[in-house]
Design an enzyme around this catalytic site. Structure first.
Site, PDB file in Angstrom:
ATOM      1  N   ALA A  35       0.852  -1.179   0.000  1.00 54.69           N
ATOM      2  CA  ALA A  35       0.000   0.000   0.000  1.00 54.69           C
ATOM      3  C   ALA A  35       0.888   1.229   0.000  1.00 54.69           C
ATOM      4  O   ALA A  35       2.107   1.137   0.172  1.00 54.69           O
ATOM      5  CB  ALA A  35      -0.917   0.000   1.232  1.00 54.69           C
ATOM      6  N   LYS A  36       0.295   2.397  -0.170  1.00 43.63           N
ATOM      7  CA  LYS A  36       1.104   3.609  -0.260  1.00 43.63           C
ATOM      8  C   LYS A  36       1.797   3.948   1.054  1.00 43.63           C
ATOM      9  O   LYS A  36       2.740   4.738   1.074  1.00 43.63           O
ATOM     10  CB  LYS A  36       0.232   4.783  -0.728  1.00 43.63           C
ATOM     11  N   ARG A  37       1.329   3.352   2.138  1.00 44.78           N
ATOM     12  CA  ARG A  37       2.029   3.568   3.410  1.00 44.78           C
ATOM     13  C   ARG A  37       3.378   2.844   3.429  1.00 44.78           C
ATOM     14  O   ARG A  37       4.191   3.085   4.309  1.00 44.78           O
ATOM     15  CB  ARG A  37       1.167   3.076   4.574  1.00 44.78           C
TER      16      ARG A  37
END
Length: 279
Positions: free
Chosen positions: A252-254
């Site tokens: 994910a973008k995290r």
């Protein structure tokens, strides 16, 4: 017919290896068959979409060696199109306003009996329907709008080309209420939703082949239904595997540690990235 594919990133954070894989799959398919590869900027979230993230993702894609065959389509420019589609569905009695918060939905669902669980749809727990009604009067602009799946459902099918799933995937109208539920088609702060915008944008760009992660397989059933309701052409679908971390979780973008910018700074080449994701 030569395929038309697309990559549709949101400018809300850095691109990671999973994004690189998705973009290259779509790009390679188009280039291998003399087709077109298009780009779409999914910036319907005004709070999270940032110009610096957009600039970085475009730079990352060019660094990967990808090129697109038209100016990127920008969702923030297409709000009138989404609104017109919602008007049509409102007039047809297929959507209704909803004031429910996440907490309201949790309370409406109540505690499941021992050994039982709530039905899960593509967007989480299937909506229990406390706001479900026949729409009256003008369409409100200050509430979520949900699809009345019981009124809208019909038998659908789509063509899947992924290994192990190739062929026609069918869904019966009677399966939609329990499998999908009354999904949100417009959020009051966006004026649309992913589900509505993606089908309208794919049609506008003439997309013939949608390549996307396997996690969106169930969402495709929603999109096929919306294409039927709105009279839109249906692409061929290919749901590819996800790129996961060492613990098996999808990226994910995290996951900034796996951002393309980090690999670039460390001296990786585009060919290195292709090897990392199995291409």
């Amino acid at each position: 017919m030569a395929p038309v594919t697309r990559f549709a990133p949101s400018p809300t954070g850095p691109l990671h290896l999973g994004h690189a894989f998705a973009a290259m799959v779509a790009h390679d398919l188009a280039r291998a068959h003399g087709g077109r590869f298009l780009l779409r900027i999914e910036d319907i979230d005004p709070q999270r979409s940032k110009p610096q993230w957009e600039a970085q993702l475009l730079d990352d894609l060019r660094w990967l060696g990808l090129s697109w065959d038209a100016e990127p389509l920008r969702q923030s420019d297409r709000r009138p199109v989404y609104s017109a589609a919602l008007d049509r569905m409102w007039q047809a009695g297929l959507i209704y306003p909803c004031r429910c918060s996440r907490r309201d939905i949790e309370l409406a669902l109540g505690a499941p009996q021992e050994g039982a669980s709530h039905a899960e749809g593509p967007d989480g727990p299937v909506y229990p329907g406390p706001c479900r009604c026949r729409p009256e009067g003008p369409r409100p602009g200050d509430q979520h709008l949900r699809l009345n799946i019981a009124a809208a459902a019909r038998d659908t099918s789509f063509t899947e080309t992924a290994d192990g799933l190739a062929g026609d995937i069918r869904t019966s109208a009677r399966d939609y209420p329990e499998r999908i539920g009354d999904i949100v088609l417009a959020r009051k702060d966006f004026g649309t939703s992913y589900h509505l915008s993606v089908v309208l944008d794919d049609a506008a760009q003439g997309i013939t082949h949608v390549t996307r992660g396997a996690d969106l397989f169930e969402a495709t059933r929603i999109h096929v239904l919306l294409q039927e309701l709105l009279g839109l052409p249906q692409p061929v679908y290919h749901h590819h595997p996800l790129i996961r971390d060492a613990e098996g979780r999808r990226l994910a973008k995290r996951d900034d540690a796996r951002a393309l910018a980090k690999y670039r700074a460390e001296g990786a080449s585009p060919q290195d990235i292709r090897r990392m994701v199995g291409l």
